[in-house]
Design an enzyme around this catalytic site. Structure first.
Site, short mmCIF file in Angstrom:
data_model
loop_
_atom_site.label_atom_id
_atom_site.label_comp_id
_atom_site.label_asym_id
_atom_site.label_seq_id
_atom_site.Cartn_x
_atom_site.Cartn_y
_atom_site.Cartn_z
N ILE A 179 0.85 -1.20 0.25
CA ILE A 179 -0.02 -0.11 -0.16
C ILE A 179 0.79 1.39 0.02
O ILE A 179 1.60 1.23 0.71
CB ILE A 179 -0.78 0.04 1.24
CG1 ILE A 179 -1.74 -1.24 1.01
CG2 ILE A 179 -1.88 1.10 1.18
CD1 ILE A 179 -2.42 -1.60 2.77
N CYS A 180 0.72 2.28 -0.97
CA CYS A 180 1.20 3.39 -1.14
C CYS A 180 0.43 4.41 -0.18
O CYS A 180 -0.57 4.86 -0.55
CB CYS A 180 1.37 3.97 -2.62
SG CYS A 180 2.23 5.43 -2.55
#
Length: 197
Positions: free
Chosen positions: A78-79
């Site tokens: 996840i960014c």
């Protein structure tokens, strides 16, 4: 771990998490798709890997469930700023999971991890929401917690089956699409996983 105790005593709506039985640094978590969003009714499973440096260092967080989102890489990573350059030791598991839940409906397409999802989100919202609906439906399928980042792929031609082995070709609603147990109030992610194996 104080995070687990806090999650049990005051769980945020729509998220759940617990350490695995044999490793307190490895957690399983579940995020329910926020209501009134394309992700509504989704049941998304994640893993959180902590180090001994926590809470001074953010955990590594990945979706196990298949995800189509501008800020989620193909491997499920996840960014999200609070997991990278904006981490603070004041964040706990509840804050991480609720931030990810919020990110589902409030992506940052200017910092894409999935360029196709980001482009669709900006240029063709209807097609983006159609793809999201597909991953929501896939999230209902049971899979073993030991399968790792790749969930079992359902047979494209097979209709979902019920507990008695019969098939159900009507998959227009969440209730009709699966017999997967839901997290009841007070359940931990570990109890949920035990029931879905």
């Amino acid at each position: 771990m104080r995070d687990f105790k806090k999650l049990q005593e005051d769980p945020p709506a729509g998220v759940s998490g617990a350490p695995t039985e044999d490793n307190i640094l490895l957690w399983h978590a579940i995020i329910f798709g926020p209501q009134d969003t394309p992700f509504e009714d989704g049941t998304f499973k994640l893993v959180l890997q902590f180090t001994e440096e926590y809470p001074n260092k953010a955990p590594s967080v990945k979706f196990i469930s298949k995800m189509f989102h501008p800020n989620v890489y193909a491997d499920g990573s996840i960014c999200l700023d609070i997991l990278q350059n904006r981490w603070s030791p004041t964040y706990d598991v509840a804050a991480i999971l609720t931030s990810i839940q919020s990110l589902l409906d409030e992506p940052n397409p200017n910092s894409p991890a999935n360029s196709l999802a980001a482009q669709m989100y900006q240029e063709n919202r209807r097609e983006y929401e159609k793809r999201v609906q597909q991953i929501v439906e896939q999230s209902w399928m049971n899979f073993s917690e030991n399968d790792g980042p790749e969930e079992k792929k359902p047979d494209a031609d097979a209709a979902p089956s019920s507990a008695d082995g019969t098939t159900n070709s009507q998959s227009t609603s969440r209730a009709g699409a699966t017999d997967e147990p839901s997290i009841a109030s007070g359940d931990t992610a570990t109890e949920y996983y035990d029931r879905t194996d």
